[in-house]
Design a protein around this motif. Structure first.
Motif, short mmCIF file in Angstrom:
data_model
loop_
_atom_site.label_atom_id
_atom_site.label_comp_id
_atom_site.label_asym_id
_atom_site.label_seq_id
_atom_site.Cartn_x
_atom_site.Cartn_y
_atom_site.Cartn_z
N LEU A 128 14.09 4.15 1.98
CA LEU A 128 13.84 3.51 2.80
C LEU A 128 12.21 3.31 3.00
CD1 LEU A 128 16.91 2.48 5.37
CD2 LEU A 128 15.99 1.11 4.19
N LEU A 129 12.07 5.14 3.31
CA LEU A 129 10.80 5.33 3.71
C LEU A 129 9.60 5.06 2.33
CD1 LEU A 129 11.88 8.31 5.57
CD2 LEU A 129 10.94 6.44 6.80
N THR A 130 10.26 4.95 0.92
CA THR A 130 9.75 4.93 0.05
C THR A 130 9.64 3.13 0.12
OG1 THR A 130 10.50 6.59 -0.69
CG2 THR A 130 9.44 4.33 -2.08
N ARG A 131 9.81 2.51 0.25
CA ARG A 131 9.61 0.97 0.79
C ARG A 131 8.43 0.85 1.92
NH1 ARG A 131 15.25 -2.79 0.01
NH2 ARG A 131 17.14 -0.56 -1.03
N VAL A 132 8.23 1.36 2.58
CA VAL A 132 7.00 1.46 3.81
C VAL A 132 6.16 2.00 3.90
CG1 VAL A 132 9.44 -0.17 5.34
CG2 VAL A 132 9.14 2.56 5.45
N GLY A 133 6.30 2.37 2.31
CA GLY A 133 5.27 3.40 2.26
C GLY A 133 4.47 4.29 3.86
N VAL A 134 5.89 5.03 2.91
CA VAL A 134 5.27 6.41 4.84
C VAL A 134 6.33 7.66 3.70
CG1 VAL A 134 5.14 5.11 6.72
CG2 VAL A 134 7.17 5.57 6.11
N GLN B 182 6.78 2.39 13.43
CA GLN B 182 7.59 2.10 13.85
C GLN B 182 8.02 1.70 12.35
OE1 GLN B 182 8.18 0.52 16.25
NE2 GLN B 182 7.85 -1.76 16.74
N ARG B 183 7.41 1.57 11.32
CA ARG B 183 8.10 1.58 10.33
C ARG B 183 9.08 2.95 9.65
NH1 ARG B 183 3.00 1.86 5.89
NH2 ARG B 183 1.65 2.76 8.09
N VAL B 184 9.21 3.81 10.95
CA VAL B 184 9.83 4.55 10.51
C VAL B 184 11.07 4.26 10.98
CG1 VAL B 184 11.09 6.61 11.42
CG2 VAL B 184 8.80 6.79 10.00
N ALA B 185 11.00 3.17 12.65
CA ALA B 185 11.16 3.30 13.35
C ALA B 185 12.89 1.51 12.64
CB ALA B 185 11.09 2.27 14.24
N ASP C 120 -2.34 -3.11 17.37
CA ASP C 120 -3.82 -3.61 16.87
C ASP C 120 -3.20 -4.58 15.74
OD1 ASP C 120 -4.28 -2.88 14.49
OD2 ASP C 120 -3.83 -0.87 14.89
N PRO C 121 -4.35 -5.69 15.82
CA PRO C 121 -3.65 -7.31 15.16
C PRO C 121 -3.90 -6.51 13.41
CG PRO C 121 -5.32 -7.40 16.13
CD PRO C 121 -5.44 -6.35 17.01
N ALA C 122 -3.83 -5.93 13.21
CA ALA C 122 -4.76 -5.59 11.21
C ALA C 122 -3.45 -4.27 11.40
CB ALA C 122 -6.05 -4.44 11.45
N THR C 123 -2.96 -3.73 11.97
CA THR C 123 -2.08 -2.55 11.71
C THR C 123 -0.54 -3.90 12.10
OG1 THR C 123 -3.43 -0.70 12.91
CG2 THR C 123 -0.94 -0.81 12.94
N SER C 124 -0.57 -4.65 12.71
CA SER C 124 1.07 -5.31 13.33
C SER C 124 1.31 -6.03 11.86
CB SER C 124 0.38 -6.23 14.20
OG SER C 124 1.23 -7.38 14.72
N ASP C 125 0.22 -6.74 11.01
CA ASP C 125 0.15 -7.67 10.12
C ASP C 125 0.86 -6.52 9.05
OD1 ASP C 125 -0.74 -9.86 10.74
OD2 ASP C 125 -2.87 -9.66 10.22
N LYS C 126 0.74 -5.07 8.59
CA LYS C 126 0.92 -4.30 7.83
C LYS C 126 2.12 -4.40 7.45
CE LYS C 126 -3.47 -2.26 6.71
NZ LYS C 126 -4.69 -0.84 6.70
N VAL C 127 2.81 -3.91 9.25
CA VAL C 127 3.26 -3.01 9.82
C VAL C 127 4.88 -4.22 9.40
CG1 VAL C 127 5.39 -2.74 11.56
CG2 VAL C 127 3.39 -1.29 11.69
N PHE C 128 4.65 -5.77 9.81
CA PHE C 128 4.86 -7.04 9.32
C PHE C 128 5.12 -7.24 8.27
CE2 PHE C 128 5.95 -11.65 9.47
CZ PHE C 128 7.09 -11.27 10.39
N ASP C 129 4.19 -7.28 7.45
CA ASP C 129 4.93 -6.53 5.69
C ASP C 129 6.26 -5.69 5.36
OD1 ASP C 129 3.09 -8.78 5.94
OD2 ASP C 129 1.62 -7.31 4.95
N ALA C 130 5.50 -4.74 5.66
CA ALA C 130 6.62 -3.87 5.72
C ALA C 130 8.07 -4.33 6.25
CB ALA C 130 6.35 -2.17 6.38
N LEU C 131 8.41 -4.56 7.53
CA LEU C 131 9.45 -5.79 7.61
C LEU C 131 10.12 -6.51 7.33
CD1 LEU C 131 11.26 -5.41 9.89
CD2 LEU C 131 10.77 -6.68 11.58
N LEU C 132 9.07 -7.24 7.11
CA LEU C 132 9.88 -8.59 5.58
C LEU C 132 9.98 -7.96 4.62
CD1 LEU C 132 9.82 -11.45 5.71
CD2 LEU C 132 7.28 -11.65 4.63
N GLU C 133 9.49 -6.94 3.56
CA GLU C 133 10.01 -6.57 2.39
C GLU C 133 11.42 -5.92 2.36
OE1 GLU C 133 8.28 -3.28 -0.85
OE2 GLU C 133 6.79 -4.33 0.69
N LEU C 134 11.61 -4.96 3.71
CA LEU C 134 12.81 -4.40 4.07
C LEU C 134 14.27 -6.03 4.15
CD1 LEU C 134 12.18 -1.78 6.67
CD2 LEU C 134 13.27 -0.90 3.66
N VAL C 135 13.76 -6.81 4.97
CA VAL C 135 14.52 -7.98 5.33
C VAL C 135 14.72 -8.48 3.50
CG1 VAL C 135 15.17 -9.88 6.94
CG2 VAL C 135 14.39 -7.99 7.80
#
Length: 228
Positions: free
Chosen positions: A130-136, A153-156, A178-193
């Motif tokens: 899971l951590l690999t999938r979200v890049g951490v 948040q990606r770990v969460a 912040d907006p830039a980080t938000s987009d990256k984190v949401f991309d990770a969530l989208l990929e996980l889902v």
């Protein structure tokens, strides 16, 4: 075959009933969330989206109506049964990560699995996947204080999905970024889902993120309607 992961029928919730301060938060909410579907929940502040998520995730009980998760009607079920379904079938993500500060990222994702009876070896393997999938993955040995807000948040997200739930409930999961980080984190969530095929109900104020989901629903005046 029933492909509805979450069904809410006629959900009602009132705070301080029968008093001058009575507030009817939910007024007959109906929702069917299908397997693999990602739905955005948008609402004005104070409209009751957190209440709705808590009821959907069996953390709160409605005054009226029924909650069905993965085909199981939870109406009138006791605390033990509700806890079992919540632990097995529901994952939660909040605006703040709520990671355990004394444990590493890997341990934070491993612990829920150990509590669910998974062997340590299998739990660590899934956590690393899971951590690999979200890049951490390279941050697996670090405690939360050594991680950035986006990494935390990606770990969460990974922790919420550790026990392979069928349903993910998220309350403003990128609202503290912040907006830039938000987009990256949401991309990770989208990929996980998308990668795991679970269903997700995600509350957000960010309409750019909401528009990337399968449907957008608006909660206002205690009812759900498709967003315009």
């Amino acid at each position: 075959m029933n492909d509805v992961t979450l069904r809410l029928s006629g959900i009602e919730k009132t705070y301080l009933p029968g008093t001058p301060g009575e507030v009817r938060v939910l007024r007959g909410v109906d929702l069917a969330l299908r397997a693999g579907e990602m739905v955005a929940l948008v609402a004005p502040s104070g409209a009751g989206k957190s209440t709705l998520l808590h009821i959907a995730g069996l953390l709160d009980v409605p005054d009226a109506g029924a909650v069905e998760i993965a085909g199981q009607d939870m109406t009138g079920r006791g605390d033990r049964a509700r806890t079992a379904v919540r632990r097995q079938d529901v994952g939660f993500v909040y605006q703040f990560h709520h990671l355990l500060p004394e444990f590493t990222a890997l341990e934070n994702v491993t612990l829920p699995q150990l509590a669910n009876g998974v062997s340590e070896r299998a739990a660590q393997a899934r956590a690393m996947d899971l951590l690999t999938r979200v890049g951490v993955a390279e941050r697996a040995g670090h405690r939360p204080a050594a991680l950035s807000g986006g990494e935390q948040q990606r770990v969460a997200f990974c922790r919420a999905l550790a026990n392979a739930p069928r349903l993910l409930l998220a309350d403003e999961p990128t609202g503290n970024l912040d907006p830039a980080t938000s987009d990256k984190v949401f991309d990770a969530l989208l990929e996980l889902v998308r990668g795991t095929g679970l269903s997700a109900l995600i509350a957000t104020h960010n309409m750019d993120l909401a528009d990337r989901m399968d449907r957008v629903l608006r909660l206002e005046d205690g009812r759900l309607t498709p967003a315009a």
